[in-house]
Write a protein that holds these residues in place. Sequence first.
Motif, mmCIF file in Angstrom:
data_model
loop_
_atom_site.group_PDB
_atom_site.id
_atom_site.type_symbol
_atom_site.label_atom_id
_atom_site.label_comp_id
_atom_site.label_asym_id
_atom_site.label_seq_id
_atom_site.Cartn_x
_atom_site.Cartn_y
_atom_site.Cartn_z
ATOM 1 N N ARG A 159 0.748 -1.124 0.030
ATOM 2 C CA ARG A 159 0.211 0.051 0.046
ATOM 3 C C ARG A 159 1.014 1.140 0.052
ATOM 4 O O ARG A 159 1.963 1.170 0.837
ATOM 5 C CB ARG A 159 -1.063 -0.124 1.054
ATOM 6 N N ALA A 160 0.307 2.366 -0.885
ATOM 7 C CA ALA A 160 1.396 3.647 -0.986
ATOM 8 C C ALA A 160 0.412 4.574 -0.945
ATOM 9 O O ALA A 160 -0.647 4.666 -1.690
ATOM 10 C CB ALA A 160 2.095 3.467 -2.145
ATOM 11 N N LYS A 161 0.848 5.845 -0.582
ATOM 12 C CA LYS A 161 0.084 6.903 -0.495
ATOM 13 C C LYS A 161 0.855 8.329 -0.705
ATOM 14 O O LYS A 161 2.191 8.064 -0.315
ATOM 15 C CB LYS A 161 -0.631 7.300 0.831
ATOM 16 N N PHE A 162 0.676 9.059 -1.588
ATOM 17 C CA PHE A 162 1.630 10.237 -1.546
ATOM 18 C C PHE A 162 0.269 11.843 -1.548
ATOM 19 O O PHE A 162 -0.495 11.830 -2.280
ATOM 20 C CB PHE A 162 2.100 10.357 -3.096
ATOM 21 N N LEU A 163 0.369 12.258 -0.145
ATOM 22 C CA LEU A 163 -0.559 13.140 0.043
ATOM 23 C C LEU A 163 0.157 14.525 0.219
ATOM 24 O O LEU A 163 1.103 14.844 0.547
ATOM 25 C CB LEU A 163 -1.222 12.622 1.227
ATOM 26 N N GLN A 164 -0.498 15.437 -0.663
ATOM 27 C CA GLN A 164 0.040 17.050 -0.529
ATOM 28 C C GLN A 164 -1.485 17.733 -0.215
ATOM 29 O O GLN A 164 -2.667 17.306 -0.372
ATOM 30 C CB GLN A 164 0.435 17.335 -1.869
ATOM 31 N N ASP A 165 -1.283 19.095 0.003
ATOM 32 C CA ASP A 165 -2.392 20.072 0.237
ATOM 33 C C ASP A 165 -2.382 21.216 -0.527
ATOM 34 O O ASP A 165 -2.966 22.298 -0.034
ATOM 35 C CB ASP A 165 -2.662 20.041 1.711
ATOM 36 N N TRP A 166 -1.494 21.590 -1.326
ATOM 37 C CA TRP A 166 -1.333 22.957 -1.816
ATOM 38 C C TRP A 166 -2.038 23.552 -3.041
ATOM 39 O O TRP A 166 -2.144 24.554 -3.257
ATOM 40 C CB TRP A 166 0.262 22.864 -2.387
ATOM 41 N N THR A 167 -3.155 22.741 -3.383
ATOM 42 C CA THR A 167 -4.293 23.206 -4.561
ATOM 43 C C THR A 167 -5.642 23.492 -3.984
ATOM 44 O O THR A 167 -6.390 23.477 -4.594
ATOM 45 C CB THR A 167 -4.323 22.187 -5.722
ATOM 46 N N ILE A 168 -5.728 23.129 -2.484
ATOM 47 C CA ILE A 168 -7.034 23.386 -1.973
ATOM 48 C C ILE A 168 -7.723 24.701 -2.315
ATOM 49 O O ILE A 168 -9.087 24.669 -2.689
ATOM 50 C CB ILE A 168 -7.001 23.088 -0.403
ATOM 51 N N SER A 169 -6.899 25.849 -2.334
ATOM 52 C CA SER A 169 -7.658 26.984 -2.678
ATOM 53 C C SER A 169 -7.928 27.065 -4.124
ATOM 54 O O SER A 169 -7.292 26.927 -4.887
ATOM 55 C CB SER A 169 -6.708 28.220 -2.215
ATOM 56 N N ALA A 170 -9.211 27.466 -4.712
ATOM 57 C CA ALA A 170 -9.472 27.728 -5.918
ATOM 58 C C ALA A 170 -8.726 29.019 -6.656
ATOM 59 O O ALA A 170 -8.668 29.067 -7.674
ATOM 60 C CB ALA A 170 -10.851 27.738 -6.113
ATOM 61 N N LYS A 171 -8.274 29.825 -5.742
ATOM 62 C CA LYS A 171 -7.292 30.778 -6.118
ATOM 63 C C LYS A 171 -5.834 30.359 -6.651
ATOM 64 O O LYS A 171 -5.321 31.317 -7.115
ATOM 65 C CB LYS A 171 -7.274 31.750 -5.077
#
Length: 380
Positions: A159-171
């Motif tokens: 099992r593998a994951k690659f998680l980021q959060d930098w595009t959550i804003s629609a701006k």
Amino acid sequence: MSKKPLRIGLVGYGFMGRTHSNAYRQVDHFFDVPYQPELKAVCGRDRAKVAAFAERWGYESAETDWHKLVDRKDIDVIDIASPNDTHAEIAIAAAQAGKTVLCEKPLGRNLQESRAMVEAAERAGVANMVWYNYRRVPAVTLAKQLVEEGRCGRVFHYRAKFLQDWTISAKVPMDGQGLWRLNADVAGSGVTGDLLAHCIDTAIWLNGPISEVTAATETFVKERESTLTGEKREVKIDDASAFLARFANGSLATFEATRYALGHKALYTLELNGENASIAWDLHDLHRLQYFEYSDDGRLRGWRSIHITEGEHPYMKQWWVPGLQIGYEHTFIHQVADLLQGLAENKMRGPSFRDALATEGVVDAVLESARTGQWVKCKA
Ligand SMILES: NC(=O)c1ccc[n+]([C@@H]2O[C@H](COP(=O)([O-])OP(=O)(O)OC[C@H]3O[C@@H](n4cnc5c(N)ncnc54)[C@H](O)[C@@H]3O)[C@@H](O)[C@H]2O)c1
């Protein structure tokens, strides 16, 4: 004795341009390598910016057109560290010019481009390599050794994951430095080709071929402004991608990548569960390998958290003293060290373009499955 020079021509001076340049400059300080990389030229489209980069990193010259770089007779290696839409054209031209070709991942934007790249490199008979650098995190290389020694036995799960959060804003806009990733015309796909490609490469390396997949993808923000035109454009990349997979060895796997996992910046984790042992690794703690072995004395059995800083750990005797850890940039230095050794022995270390094509085959199957809702067999 003076070493033979290996004359480098780098395309792209962004994030990866820096990691590669650092690796070329550092490698012979730490590894006994048979070639001395010579930073001949860097190529980018903006004359002032590329000249500034050349000065900072010690490149002898700068070019603004990659065709000129490829045509130069004083360059042995074309190293492609530019966005995905440039990979195929530059790699094919470089192979035809007889250069050693190094390419950032993913190989092409799609299977068709990737196949053409493999064919060009193999037809020209030139040495080639793809920068799937996570193979050369010492903890991950150790995981490969443990699997090859047969310590895990039959493998049930990966099992593998690659998680980021930098595009959550629609701006957050698309296009330009780094942001080309949000434009499918440039990137090919979203997190599947960008992030999951890393997970798939490591998975195939550790656990063998992936036979079939069933996937779901989602695009959460449907429109973004382009930094090039100022206009809103439809977002066509996959923002998130998750898939189930079967490996040829019978093991079952889950993979997930997203840029919407709030709080996670670059959380690449992998785990392999065998009948005798399990292995787990986490990029945020990259100098540790987690290992569980059933044959341990039952009273003391548990997960070992191995600090990968000993001389007997892969690559580590070249660095500091036991207890002192290394980081992200070292994976690129290790890749250059292996490249130089492979060139000298005429026995290139992977991943080759052909190795990377297997990853592209899985990426393609994931995207097709997400479109059709069916299980899809992987083909390269
Ligand atoms: N191995 C890894 O872990 C890893 C990490 C990040 C990116 N990458 C890959 O590296 C490549 C570059 O990504 P990045 O993050 O460095 O991007 P970036 O946007 O930071 O840099 C890209 C560079 O390419 C230049 N460029 C664009 N078009 C060009 C052209 N036609 N000719 C010459 N130069 C051109 C840009 O000016 C810029 O300097 C991508 O393929 C990406 O998928 C790999």
